[in-house]
Motif scaffolding. Structure first.
Motif, PDB file in Angstrom:
ATOM      1  N   ALA A 152      91.218 -48.591  30.355  1.00 44.56           N
ATOM      2  CA  ALA A 152      89.921 -47.812  30.282  1.00 44.56           C
ATOM      3  C   ALA A 152      88.883 -49.137  29.761  1.00 44.56           C
ATOM      4  O   ALA A 152      89.270 -50.125  29.538  1.00 44.56           O
ATOM      5  CB  ALA A 152      89.965 -47.145  28.805  1.00 44.56           C
TER       6      ALA A 152
ATOM      7  N   SER B  28      90.073 -41.589  37.465  1.00 46.89           N
ATOM      8  CA  SER B  28      89.259 -42.176  36.544  1.00 46.89           C
ATOM      9  C   SER B  28      88.610 -43.413  37.171  1.00 46.89           C
ATOM     10  O   SER B  28      89.236 -43.655  38.502  1.00 46.89           O
ATOM     11  CB  SER B  28      89.976 -42.807  35.248  1.00 46.89           C
ATOM     12  OG  SER B  28      91.034 -43.939  35.690  1.00 46.89           O
TER      13      SER B  28
ATOM     14  N   SER C 270      96.154 -43.131  29.328  1.00 51.98           N
ATOM     15  CA  SER C 270      95.175 -43.399  28.073  1.00 51.98           C
ATOM     16  C   SER C 270      95.248 -44.871  28.140  1.00 51.98           C
ATOM     17  O   SER C 270      95.795 -45.433  28.977  1.00 51.98           O
ATOM     18  CB  SER C 270      95.911 -42.943  26.794  1.00 51.98           C
ATOM     19  OG  SER C 270      97.016 -43.273  26.270  1.00 51.98           O
ATOM     20  N   ARG C 271      94.612 -45.345  26.991  1.00 54.19           N
ATOM     21  CA  ARG C 271      94.446 -46.963  26.933  1.00 54.19           C
ATOM     22  C   ARG C 271      96.035 -47.358  26.715  1.00 54.19           C
ATOM     23  O   ARG C 271      96.421 -48.699  26.740  1.00 54.19           O
ATOM     24  CB  ARG C 271      93.647 -47.386  25.727  1.00 54.19           C
ATOM     25  CG  ARG C 271      92.179 -46.995  26.050  1.00 54.19           C
ATOM     26  CD  ARG C 271      91.356 -47.850  24.941  1.00 54.19           C
ATOM     27  NE  ARG C 271      91.370 -49.205  24.905  1.00 54.19           N
ATOM     28  CZ  ARG C 271      90.872 -49.990  25.508  1.00 54.19           C
ATOM     29  NH1 ARG C 271      90.041 -49.513  26.518  1.00 54.19           N
ATOM     30  NH2 ARG C 271      90.895 -51.199  25.387  1.00 54.19           N
TER      31      ARG C 271
ATOM     32  N   ASP D 100      96.815 -52.428  23.524  1.00 49.50           N
ATOM     33  CA  ASP D 100      96.629 -51.613  24.562  1.00 49.50           C
ATOM     34  C   ASP D 100      97.286 -52.191  25.886  1.00 49.50           C
ATOM     35  O   ASP D 100      97.777 -53.197  25.648  1.00 49.50           O
ATOM     36  CB  ASP D 100      95.362 -51.114  24.563  1.00 49.50           C
ATOM     37  CG  ASP D 100      94.386 -52.223  25.052  1.00 49.50           C
ATOM     38  OD1 ASP D 100      94.628 -53.380  25.663  1.00 49.50           O
ATOM     39  OD2 ASP D 100      93.100 -52.062  24.589  1.00 49.50           O
TER      40      ASP D 100
END
Length: 277
Positions: free
Chosen positions: A19, A136, A171-172, A232
């Motif tokens: 992200a 994304s 997600s991260r 992350d």
């Protein structure tokens, strides 16, 4: 087969940025990921006996140049990617070590055929990828084709592997990657790994068989999951696991080492830890 070790050692290839931060696009970061674990793989292409073997991988991006070492194969993308969100054209050298039927053969009849020499396969690849297309700004769809040829005098032939893959962050801290591929080989490749000569038939008890033809060796699919344990996906320790399926092509599946004492349906899996610097 695109080596199961290569597929499972993609442990190091499944951890791109997840992200965007407020300070910097994480896709612009220079990173190196090192992974190690264990893989559960067939003892040879077409075997129904399985082994647990070590699997390692390294992947990195420095100054817009990408490189990776997965299992027994290494490659470098020589086309600098200065904009990670633009279309990424890929081209570079590939080097691989083919260990098929060189050791750890469990079936006594195949073992009676004798161990084969290690093939050193050199070549290159071309490909195209695009980041930020479906889920994304950080998912990636890519396609490439690899050509290698044995230079060590083992099978003394070629292998061509087209592949397509899609990866997306959840997600991260979580990332998934799925891919599909096929292997096409020259006639000397098929002859070296799948023919049973009359002398080999006497030694092993398997019927004689000639596989001296070119064609599709097989096709396969893999799925990998990367979960961050610290930090992350752009930095820190993560766990990587996955598995895959490979189906030996009809022509080579008729070889006695597959049809009689093996299995054309191949499964493999792996689990390991990775650290991204």
């Amino acid at each position: 087969m695109k080596s199961a070790l290569v597929a499972i050692a993609s442990l190091a290839a499944a951890a791109p940025a997840a992200a965007q931060t407020a300070v910097e696009d994480p896709l612009l970061k220079e990173t190196v990921t090192v992974a190690a674990g264990a893989a559960y793989v067939p003892s040879y292409v077409g075997s129904d006996d399985y082994l647990v073997v070590p699997a390692i991988g390294v992947r990195g991006s420095v100054s817009g140049f990408h490189f990776q070492f997965r299992g027994t194969q290494a490659s470098v993308d020589l086309i600098r990617n200065s904009d990670p969100h633009a279309i990424d054209l890929q081209f570079g050298p590939v080097a691989a070590v083919n260990l098929n039927r060189t050791r750890a053969i469990r079936d006594p009849q195949v073992r009676a055929l004798g161990e084969l020499d290690t093939a050193i396969e050199l070549g290159g690849y071309v490909g195209i990828a695009k980041t930020g297309i479906i889920t994304s700004p950080y998912d990636t769809l890519s396609a490439n084709i690899t050509y290698t040829h044995d230079v060590a005098g083992a099978h003394d032939s070629y292998k061509i592997t087209p592949a397509i893959s899609y990866g997306t962050p959840l997600s991260r801290k979580a990332y998934v990657l799925v891919s599909g591929y096929a292997d096409f080989v020259g006639r000397d490749y098929g002859d070296y790994y799948f023919t049973v000569t009359p002398a080999g038939s006497v030694a092993s008890g398997l019927p004689a068989f000639s596989a001296r033809r070119s064609g599709m060796l097989g096709w396969g699919a893999t799925a990998l999951v990367n979960l961050s344990l610290t930090g992350d996906l752009t930095h820190g320790l993560s766990m990587v696991g996955g598995g895959g399926y490979y189906r030996v092509g009809n022509r080579y599946a008729r070889s006695p080492i597959v049809a009689i004492v093996g299995d054309r349906d191949q499964f493999y899996g792996g689990l390991g830890l990775a650290y991204t610097f």
